[in-house]
Design an enzyme around this catalytic site. Structure first.
Site, mmCIF file in Angstrom:
data_model
loop_
_atom_site.group_PDB
_atom_site.id
_atom_site.type_symbol
_atom_site.label_atom_id
_atom_site.label_comp_id
_atom_site.label_asym_id
_atom_site.label_seq_id
_atom_site.Cartn_x
_atom_site.Cartn_y
_atom_site.Cartn_z
ATOM 1 N N SER A 165 31.503 39.457 40.343
ATOM 2 C CA SER A 165 31.061 38.408 39.410
ATOM 3 C C SER A 165 30.531 39.018 38.111
ATOM 4 O O SER A 165 30.825 38.537 37.015
ATOM 5 C CB SER A 165 29.935 37.578 40.044
ATOM 6 N N ARG A 221 32.137 38.959 34.107
ATOM 7 C CA ARG A 221 31.309 38.456 33.000
ATOM 8 C C ARG A 221 31.087 39.519 31.932
ATOM 9 O O ARG A 221 30.961 39.201 30.747
ATOM 10 C CB ARG A 221 29.959 37.955 33.550
ATOM 11 N N GLY A 257 39.612 32.665 40.892
ATOM 12 C CA GLY A 257 39.065 31.370 40.484
ATOM 13 C C GLY A 257 38.023 31.558 39.388
ATOM 14 O O GLY A 257 37.927 30.758 38.460
ATOM 15 N N ARG A 272 43.723 25.627 43.821
ATOM 16 C CA ARG A 272 42.268 25.575 43.596
ATOM 17 C C ARG A 272 41.933 24.539 42.529
ATOM 18 O O ARG A 272 42.479 24.557 41.437
ATOM 19 C CB ARG A 272 41.750 26.968 43.236
ATOM 20 N N ASP A 305 29.999 33.519 49.904
ATOM 21 C CA ASP A 305 31.133 34.444 50.099
ATOM 22 C C ASP A 305 30.955 35.326 51.332
ATOM 23 O O ASP A 305 31.891 36.015 51.750
ATOM 24 C CB ASP A 305 31.317 35.326 48.858
ATOM 25 N N LYS A 318 38.013 27.877 48.655
ATOM 26 C CA LYS A 318 37.964 29.281 48.221
ATOM 27 C C LYS A 318 39.379 29.858 48.242
ATOM 28 O O LYS A 318 40.349 29.106 48.268
ATOM 29 C CB LYS A 318 37.012 30.061 49.142
ATOM 30 N N ARG A 329 38.409 28.629 53.999
ATOM 31 C CA ARG A 329 37.751 29.667 54.812
ATOM 32 C C ARG A 329 37.145 29.126 56.104
ATOM 33 O O ARG A 329 36.803 29.922 56.978
ATOM 34 C CB ARG A 329 36.705 30.420 53.985
ATOM 35 N N ARG A 364 38.436 38.582 51.615
ATOM 36 C CA ARG A 364 37.236 38.617 52.473
ATOM 37 C C ARG A 364 37.581 38.329 53.931
ATOM 38 O O ARG A 364 36.907 38.810 54.835
ATOM 39 C CB ARG A 364 36.169 37.647 51.961
#
Ligand code: S3P
Length: 429
Positions: free
Chosen positions: A23, A27, A94, A122, A315, A342, A346, A388
């Site tokens: 994340s 950014r 996403g 999504r 997550d 997700k 999930r 994941r």
């Protein structure tokens, strides 16, 4: 075909720094790209998702260089972004798709964003709707709700928005548009989602106001290039934390782990389950809390996981579900319907794949119920293209009694290209 994983039941020993936070890496490129001046990023995650972020911003005309371990972004303000003469590929991400929509909502040109098969399913209306209210023209499949999605940015006006979901992607997209809007933009979410955007905007010199779950900022603010150090990703660390806890005689140190309270729900949940995890050298880097974690094998007791804890560990639910199969008692996870949108659904992915290894686990409308103290056996499982889910199943093989064959393991490089070598090093210590 598939990766053959032999049962290990072998301790994890040693020290590891997992790769940079996904994340925060996304950014750092985005804010660096619209700042004035140079941003140097250390500890950037070289996973596929974040590499796609770099590629998108290069197509938008931003000079970005990778020099040894550092990524250098030369921003020229929001006005420095140029209309791309090609479509923008967001891959599996996403976060990239939604945050980029927010940024491009204020740019006076046309862009088209598309991604892989998972991205095509999504929902984008959660960001498209408020961005349209601000003045952007957004269209896409299924009445403008799914990628490929196009955006023609324009003169934006600030809005007051109450988000129906606790989503950092929604919040961040609106804030990135709000920075280019006239007037004040305010967003309130039902529970606090990860706040990396707010913290990093502050590091880039932006003024914003925060109160409980509301954040607001004035439009037309400038960002100033800065140096960013990306902490190790707690979401990647979680796989090793759980492995150390559920395998006998393990003792592990994970260094420089991001411990932002909006992300550290997994550590809180495991501590409540009786985990032996100690936080060392707690410090702050660029406004983000960081610590070294020392973890020892521990008998775990299941608890209920719900409410405001959910966005703080969303997550990590796949790996938490695996931990629950080895703990005493029953784990009930609820309020987690967001899991359905997700990289895969999930809830279904965790339940269906863990069942193939003998787990006693059941899907519910908004989560799952997992019976503990289960002996997992070998079998053939599938990541379903979800990084994941892939890593969780690889860890499951370490406590299974027979060989696990993991299909579609390649997707793990989306967030952790060296996952298997790092795991092997800890087993050989
Ligand atoms: C992310 C926010 C979360 C999370 C995702 C990364 C981010 O999604 O699940 O992996 O970087 O903002 P939502 O904002 O949709 O909850």
């Amino acid at each position: 075909m598939g990766k053959r994983l032999s049962p290990a039941n072998q301790p994890l020993q040693g020290e590891l720094k997992v790769p940079g936070d996904k994340s925060i890496s996304h950014r750092s490129i985005m804010l660096g790209a619209v700042a004035n001046g140079t941003t140097t990023i250390k500890g950037f995650l070289p996973g596929e998702d974040c590499i796609n972020t770099i590629k998108c911003f290069k197509k938008l005309g931003v000079p970005i260089e990778i020099e040894k371990e550092d990524v250098i972004v030369v921003g020229n303000g929001f006005e420095g972004l140029q209309e791309p003469n090609d479509v923008l590929y967001v891959g599996n991400s996403g976060t990239l798709n939604r945050l980029l929509l927010g940024l491009l909502a204020g740019r006076p040109f046309h862009s088209v964003l598309y991604g892989d098969e998972s991205i095509a399913s999504r929902p984008m209306d959660r960001v498209a709707k408020p961005l349209r209210q601000m003045g952007a023209v957004i269209d896409g499949r299924k009445n403008g709700s799914y990628p490929p999605i196009s955006v023609r940015g324009g003169n934006l006006k600030g809005i007051e928005y109450e988000s129906p979901v606790a989503s950092a992607q929604v919040k961040s997209a609106i804030l990135l548009a709000g920075l280019q809007a006239n007037g004040v933009t305010t967003i309130t979410e039902p529970a606090l989602s990860r706040d990396h955007t707010e913290r990093m905007l502050t590091a880039f010199g932006v003024e914003l106001k925060r109160e409980n779950t509301t954040v607001s900022l004035e439009g037309n603010q400038r960002l100033h290039g800065t140096n960013i150090q990306v902490p190790a990703d707690i979401s990647s660390a979680a796989f090793f934390i759980v492995t150390a806890l559920i395998t006998k005689d393990s003792e592990l140190t994970l260094t420089d782990v991001g411990m932002n309270p909006t992300r550290s729900g997994i550590v809180d949940a495991l501590l409540a389950m009786g985990a032996n995890i100690t936080m060392l050298n707690e410090r702050q880097i660029n406004g983000e809390p960081v610590a070294d974690l020392h973890i020892k094998s521990s008998p775990l007791k299941n608890i209920e996981i719900n409410g405001e804890l959910i966005p703080r560990l969303i997550d990590e639910i796949p790996i938490l579900a695996l931990a629950a199969t080895q703990a005493e008692g029953k784990m009930v996870i609820s309020d987690a319907e967001e899991l359905k949108v997700k990289e895969t659904n999930r809830i279904d992915a965790v339940v269906n794949q863990l069942r193939l290894l003998g787990a006693n686990i059941e899907a519910t409308e908004d989560g799952m119920i997992i019976e503990g103290r289960t002996n997992l056996h070998g079998g053939t499982v599938d990541s379903l293209g979800d990084h994941r889910i892939g890593m969780m199943l690889a860890i499951a093989s370490l406590v299974a009694s027979g060989e696990v064959v993991l299909q579609n393991e390649g997707c793990i490089s989306i967030s952790y290209p060296d996952f298997f070598p790092d795991l092997a090093n800890l087993k050989n210590n």
